[in-house]
Design a protein around this motif. Sequence first.
Motif, mmCIF file in Angstrom:
data_model
loop_
_atom_site.group_PDB
_atom_site.id
_atom_site.type_symbol
_atom_site.label_atom_id
_atom_site.label_comp_id
_atom_site.label_asym_id
_atom_site.label_seq_id
_atom_site.Cartn_x
_atom_site.Cartn_y
_atom_site.Cartn_z
ATOM 1 N N GLU A 1 1.709 -49.138 -40.428
ATOM 2 C CA GLU A 1 1.189 -49.104 -41.791
ATOM 3 C C GLU A 1 0.881 -47.687 -42.266
ATOM 4 O O GLU A 1 0.755 -47.459 -43.471
ATOM 5 C CB GLU A 1 -0.092 -49.955 -41.887
ATOM 6 N N GLN A 2 0.697 -46.750 -41.361
ATOM 7 C CA GLN A 2 0.342 -45.383 -41.756
ATOM 8 C C GLN A 2 1.397 -44.371 -41.339
ATOM 9 O O GLN A 2 1.110 -43.181 -41.227
ATOM 10 C CB GLN A 2 -1.018 -45.016 -41.149
ATOM 11 N N ARG A 3 2.611 -44.828 -41.136
ATOM 12 C CA ARG A 3 3.691 -43.917 -40.748
ATOM 13 C C ARG A 3 4.276 -43.247 -41.986
ATOM 14 O O ARG A 3 5.425 -43.465 -42.369
ATOM 15 C CB ARG A 3 4.752 -44.638 -39.956
ATOM 16 N N THR A 4 3.475 -42.455 -42.628
ATOM 17 C CA THR A 4 3.895 -41.628 -43.746
ATOM 18 C C THR A 4 3.515 -40.199 -43.410
ATOM 19 O O THR A 4 2.647 -39.948 -42.557
ATOM 20 C CB THR A 4 3.206 -42.043 -45.046
ATOM 21 N N GLN A 5 4.155 -39.254 -44.062
ATOM 22 C CA GLN A 5 3.816 -37.860 -43.794
ATOM 23 C C GLN A 5 2.349 -37.588 -44.082
ATOM 24 O O GLN A 5 1.656 -36.949 -43.293
ATOM 25 C CB GLN A 5 4.698 -36.934 -44.633
ATOM 26 N N LYS A 6 1.865 -38.093 -45.217
ATOM 27 C CA LYS A 6 0.465 -37.860 -45.585
ATOM 28 C C LYS A 6 -0.485 -38.490 -44.575
ATOM 29 O O LYS A 6 -1.477 -37.873 -44.172
ATOM 30 C CB LYS A 6 0.205 -38.424 -46.978
ATOM 31 N N GLY A 7 -0.183 -39.728 -44.141
ATOM 32 C CA GLY A 7 -1.060 -40.399 -43.186
ATOM 33 C C GLY A 7 -1.106 -39.689 -41.845
ATOM 34 O O GLY A 7 -2.180 -39.522 -41.248
ATOM 35 N N ILE A 8 0.043 -39.239 -41.357
ATOM 36 C CA ILE A 8 0.090 -38.546 -40.071
ATOM 37 C C ILE A 8 -0.630 -37.205 -40.147
ATOM 38 O O ILE A 8 -1.398 -36.838 -39.260
ATOM 39 C CB ILE A 8 1.556 -38.366 -39.627
ATOM 40 N N GLU A 9 -0.408 -36.463 -41.238
ATOM 41 C CA GLU A 9 -1.084 -35.178 -41.395
ATOM 42 C C GLU A 9 -2.595 -35.353 -41.457
ATOM 43 O O GLU A 9 -3.345 -34.577 -40.864
ATOM 44 C CB GLU A 9 -0.575 -34.478 -42.658
#
Length: 269
Positions: free
Chosen positions: A179-187
């Motif tokens: 659910e959080q595998r986005t660039q923003k979420g990972i950063e």
Amino acid sequence: MLAAGADRTLPHGATALEMPAPSDRPAFVTCPSYGNVPPAATAVHLPPEMLREPRARRTRACLSFTADPEPEHHARRLAYAYITPPEAPCRADPGPFIRRVFRTLALDLPQNFELLPPARRADATVRFRTLDFREAALRRQPFVLEGVTVKLLREQAPAVRRVSSDYIVHAALRDYPAEQRTQKGIESNCFRFGFVLEIDPACFTAPDLAAVRVVLELEDPREIPHEVRIDYCDGHGSAKVVPVEIVRVWHRSHSYHANGQYIPLFQAA
């Protein structure tokens, strides 16, 4: 030994540095989940004490008064710029260099920020037009131009210690929530211990299988925790535990061209 063409874990020509001892790394850091993200399907219940970090890692000031909204809004647009190395000539007049850094490395970001007199032992104070503009600039870090680093911080304690982010770490975040595998979420979930320079694109094409591999720039590899505990702040103790593995450590000089441009690890492999 890796065969020719095999997956690269450190840059060509770089020497792998010694890994930090497991006992030297913090057990975990807690990252609140922003943006009303619902708990991951694989989230578990953790009691509050398992999300509370040791006091040494969570230095905060508690003030018992109601903040004036106008000064608070002003403060939330500020960032404090620190320039390293200390002997960099641009520190004598940092304003023009900071503007050149943004025009060179972040031209897509708004350039209408103000440069204010230095405060909190910084080299300059940067006032962005909105909080979102400031956060976008913070996420874009680090800014490295001509061998000089400009680091932006939201706030800094009075006892400032000038640091230099000399290390690059290839790390793997295991069992990372789809659910959080986005660039923003990972950063956002790595921001507590390092700046994300690059994310392996493979983690987006197989989100339920592949570990999230990142390249981080930081001061000390010992800051990398054994776990990131994502707190969904839903009142039920829902949290996702993400084990963090250090794959390789090397000196930052192997990841930048002479002109200060970052050399991709994953995309170049």
